[in-house]
Design a protein around this motif. Structure first.
Motif, PDB file in Angstrom:
ATOM      1  N   GLN A   1      -9.885   5.041  -1.786  1.00  0.00           N
ATOM      2  CA  GLN A   1     -11.104   5.501  -2.450  1.00  0.00           C
ATOM      3  C   GLN A   1     -12.308   4.671  -2.006  1.00  0.00           C
ATOM      4  OE1 GLN A   1     -10.884   5.310  -6.712  1.00  0.00           O
ATOM      5  NE2 GLN A   1     -13.029   5.784  -7.005  1.00  0.00           N
ATOM      6  N   HIS A   2     -12.155   3.334  -2.009  1.00  0.00           N
ATOM      7  CA  HIS A   2     -13.277   2.484  -1.626  1.00  0.00           C
ATOM      8  C   HIS A   2     -13.568   2.575  -0.132  1.00  0.00           C
ATOM      9  CE1 HIS A   2     -14.155   0.414  -5.410  1.00  0.00           C
ATOM     10  NE2 HIS A   2     -12.846   0.455  -5.653  1.00  0.00           N
ATOM     11  N   SER A   3     -12.539   2.741   0.661  1.00  0.00           N
ATOM     12  CA  SER A   3     -12.741   2.868   2.111  1.00  0.00           C
ATOM     13  C   SER A   3     -13.519   4.131   2.441  1.00  0.00           C
ATOM     14  CB  SER A   3     -11.391   2.885   2.837  1.00  0.00           C
ATOM     15  OG  SER A   3     -10.690   1.686   2.633  1.00  0.00           O
TER      16      SER A   3
ATOM     17  N   LEU B   1       0.811  -1.215   0.000  1.00  0.00           N
ATOM     18  CA  LEU B   1       0.000   0.000   0.000  1.00  0.00           C
ATOM     19  C   LEU B   1       0.846   1.267   0.000  1.00  0.00           C
ATOM     20  CD1 LEU B   1      -2.780  -1.047   2.553  1.00  0.00           C
ATOM     21  CD2 LEU B   1      -2.753  -1.319   0.065  1.00  0.00           C
TER      22      LEU B   1
ATOM     23  N   LYS C   1      -4.051   3.800  -3.158  1.00  0.00           N
ATOM     24  CA  LYS C   1      -5.002   4.827  -3.583  1.00  0.00           C
ATOM     25  C   LYS C   1      -6.382   4.218  -3.831  1.00  0.00           C
ATOM     26  CE  LYS C   1      -1.461   7.744  -5.729  1.00  0.00           C
ATOM     27  NZ  LYS C   1      -0.911   8.272  -7.015  1.00  0.00           N
ATOM     28  N   LEU C   2      -6.392   3.019  -4.462  1.00  0.00           N
ATOM     29  CA  LEU C   2      -7.659   2.348  -4.736  1.00  0.00           C
ATOM     30  C   LEU C   2      -8.373   1.966  -3.451  1.00  0.00           C
ATOM     31  CD1 LEU C   2      -9.405   1.300  -7.083  1.00  0.00           C
ATOM     32  CD2 LEU C   2      -8.186  -0.875  -6.897  1.00  0.00           C
ATOM     33  N   LEU C   3      -7.617   1.431  -2.485  1.00  0.00           N
ATOM     34  CA  LEU C   3      -8.213   1.052  -1.200  1.00  0.00           C
ATOM     35  C   LEU C   3      -8.744   2.279  -0.467  1.00  0.00           C
ATOM     36  CD1 LEU C   3      -8.819  -1.091   0.923  1.00  0.00           C
ATOM     37  CD2 LEU C   3      -6.525  -0.711   1.856  1.00  0.00           C
TER      38      LEU C   3
ATOM     39  N   HIS D   1     -15.798   5.605   0.599  1.00  0.00           N
ATOM     40  CA  HIS D   1     -17.218   5.346   0.303  1.00  0.00           C
ATOM     41  C   HIS D   1     -17.831   4.448   1.369  1.00  0.00           C
ATOM     42  CE1 HIS D   1     -17.361   7.402  -3.500  1.00  0.00           C
ATOM     43  NE2 HIS D   1     -16.329   6.723  -3.972  1.00  0.00           N
TER      44      HIS D   1
ATOM     45  N   THR E   1       0.946   3.664  -3.029  1.00  0.00           N
ATOM     46  CA  THR E   1       0.949   2.953  -4.297  1.00  0.00           C
ATOM     47  C   THR E   1      -0.436   3.056  -4.956  1.00  0.00           C
ATOM     48  OG1 THR E   1       0.245   0.874  -3.297  1.00  0.00           O
ATOM     49  CG2 THR E   1       2.620   1.310  -3.356  1.00  0.00           C
ATOM     50  N   ASP E   2      -0.552   2.555  -6.192  1.00  0.00           N
ATOM     51  CA  ASP E   2      -1.848   2.547  -6.861  1.00  0.00           C
ATOM     52  C   ASP E   2      -2.856   1.714  -6.085  1.00  0.00           C
ATOM     53  OD1 ASP E   2      -0.899   4.160  -8.856  1.00  0.00           O
ATOM     54  OD2 ASP E   2      -0.508   2.525 -10.270  1.00  0.00           O
ATOM     55  N   ALA E   3      -2.377   0.595  -5.512  1.00  0.00           N
ATOM     56  CA  ALA E   3      -3.263  -0.242  -4.699  1.00  0.00           C
ATOM     57  C   ALA E   3      -3.725   0.514  -3.459  1.00  0.00           C
ATOM     58  CB  ALA E   3      -2.547  -1.523  -4.286  1.00  0.00           C
TER      59      ALA E   3
END
Length: 251
Positions: free
Chosen positions: A22-24, A3, A18-20, A26, A14-16
């Motif tokens: 974003q979803h967290s 992460l 950033k993705l986590l 929401h 990391t990109d992972a």
């Protein structure tokens, strides 16, 4: 998955990661909404309701209804604010319901039609147009305008009507204050286009309203809220009351 990456003394996501994140974000918002909804049931309609109004000039006509609502739900505080990015604010849970002009269908929202907003020209009683029974849109190409800011949905609608025809739209005053706009009109410094419902409340000794033939701006007023959000009894009652007032005014 990694992460964070460390580069010397600096840590970068990391990109992972950033993705986590974003979803967290929401997920946390949904959890907060669930807790707020359950709390409303547990505490017998306490808390607050946030109403975003994209046309601030509507607020005055809703004041009596808001007062009546408060008498029925005295433990709930109302937070009313002008909001021009209502979709974003609804999806981020910053407002509970919104009132705006229809600008497209969004499956994430419930969009309840209220009334059609027709616009007309408002001029001072001594203006050259004051004795006209109607006007064509092209007769207004070079007049000075006092209007709401560009972010206002009604202003967007009006300006699009002009620019679609290749007409200029030059403002000499931009403000959300209707009294300020009317003061400039009364002084003969500008004219304005406002809804017929607003024009109907004006002092006829000071202002004249003139209908516009062909090409008159027209918008559909609607009440919106999130389609996936639980609506407690207080919100349901508020929605019913807003519908009653803003639909009745068009009759």
């Amino acid at each position: 998955m990694t992460l964070f990456d460390r580069a010397g003394k600096k840590i970068k996501m990391t990109d992972a990661g950033k993705l986590l994140l974003q979803h967290s974000a929401h997920a946390l918002k949904d959890l907060q909404q669930a807790k707020a909804s359950i709390e409303e049931l547990r505490t017998e309609q306490r808390g607050s309701l946030r109403i975003g109004i994209a046309l601030p000039e509507l607020e005055e006509s809703l004041q009596e209804m808001f007062a009546h609502f408060h008498r029925s739900f005295s433990k709930i505080s109302l937070h009313i604010c002008p909001s021009f990015d209502l979709t974003e604010q609804l999806l981020d849970n910053r407002v509970d319901v919104g009132i705006t002009l229809h600008s497209g269908t969004d499956e994430r929202l419930v969009q309840l039609p209220l009334r059609t907003e027709n616009y007309c020209l408002i001029v001072p009683v001594n203006h050259a147009f004051s004795n006209r029974s109607s006007l064509m849109l092209d007769e207004l190409r070079h007049v000075p305008w006092a209007m709401q800011p560009e972010c206002h949905p009604g202003r967007k609608l009006i300006e699009k009507c002009f620019r679609d025809r290749g007409y200029p739209f030059a403002t000499v005053l931009e403000t959300n204050s209707i009294p300020s706009i009317l003061r400039w009109v009364q002084e003969g410094l500008a004219v304005t286009l406002q809804t017929k419902s607003l024009a109907a409340e004006l002092d006829r000794s000071l202002f004249c309203t003139v209908p516009i033939l062909r090409g008159v701006p027209q918008g559909q007023l609607e009440l919106i809220y999130r389609s996936d959000r639980y609506q407690g009894e207080a919100v349901k009652r508020l929605i019913e009351k807003i519908q009653a007032v803003l639909t009745e005014c068009s009759n």
